[in-house]
Design a protein around this motif. Structure first.
Motif, mmCIF file in Angstrom:
data_model
loop_
_atom_site.group_PDB
_atom_site.id
_atom_site.type_symbol
_atom_site.label_atom_id
_atom_site.label_comp_id
_atom_site.label_asym_id
_atom_site.label_seq_id
_atom_site.Cartn_x
_atom_site.Cartn_y
_atom_site.Cartn_z
ATOM 1 N N THR A 1 0.833 -1.207 0.000
ATOM 2 C CA THR A 1 0.000 0.000 0.000
ATOM 3 C C THR A 1 0.864 1.251 0.000
ATOM 4 O OG1 THR A 1 -1.770 -1.144 1.166
ATOM 5 C CG2 THR A 1 -1.783 1.264 1.271
ATOM 6 N N GLN A 2 1.867 1.287 0.865
ATOM 7 C CA GLN A 2 2.728 2.460 0.971
ATOM 8 C C GLN A 2 3.510 2.696 -0.323
ATOM 9 O OE1 GLN A 2 2.905 4.442 4.266
ATOM 10 N NE2 GLN A 2 0.981 3.435 3.842
ATOM 11 N N GLU B 1 1.176 4.131 -2.972
ATOM 12 C CA GLU B 1 0.886 5.547 -2.732
ATOM 13 C C GLU B 1 2.089 6.420 -3.087
ATOM 14 O OE1 GLU B 1 -0.563 5.912 1.283
ATOM 15 O OE2 GLU B 1 -2.364 4.739 0.842
ATOM 16 N N ARG C 1 2.136 6.584 -6.823
ATOM 17 C CA ARG C 1 1.044 7.443 -7.288
ATOM 18 C C ARG C 1 1.385 8.921 -7.117
ATOM 19 N NH1 ARG C 1 -3.324 7.378 -3.202
ATOM 20 N NH2 ARG C 1 -1.922 8.937 -2.364
ATOM 21 N N ASP C 2 2.071 9.243 -6.016
ATOM 22 C CA ASP C 2 2.411 10.628 -5.726
ATOM 23 C C ASP C 2 3.696 11.094 -6.422
ATOM 24 O OD1 ASP C 2 0.136 10.755 -4.166
ATOM 25 O OD2 ASP C 2 1.201 10.322 -2.307
#
Length: 102
Positions: free
Chosen positions: A34-35, A38, A41-42
């Motif tokens: 998950t991290q 993210e 994605r960022d």
């Protein structure tokens, strides 16, 4: 909680998923996934998939992620300098009575 630590380890170079996981033994596989998603994605982490069997996936910092290096290293220095602070019983006792921690 985990993103800064993941970014810190990626400052040292490209890593595969299991190499990151070995450096962070207290993170679950799901949380790490998950991290990393993210961070990708960022725009801080680049995920590179190689068309092999089994698939080889590597994670590295993007140029944007590299811009965080001075911040991450400053936080690490601060943490290293203040490790004794959190283990000192006198300081901990003083903090318990502090108005900001009540």
């Amino acid at each position: 909680k985990w993103k800064g630590v993941i970014l810190y380890h990626l400052l040292q170079g490209t890593l595969r998923f299991n190499a990151i996981r070995k450096r962070l033994p207290n993170i679950t596989q799901r949380m790490l996934t998950t991290q990393l998603r993210e961070l990708e994605r960022d725009g801080f982490v680049l995920r590179t998939v190689y068309p092999e069997v089994p698939p080889k996936v590597e994670y590295s910092l993007t140029p944007r992620g590299r811009t965080l290096e001075p911040v991450i290293l400053a936080l690490k220095r601060w943490g290293d300098e203040h490790t004794a602070f959190r283990h000192d019983p006198e300081i901990c006792a003083d903090l318990k009575g502090s108005p900001t921690n009540s």
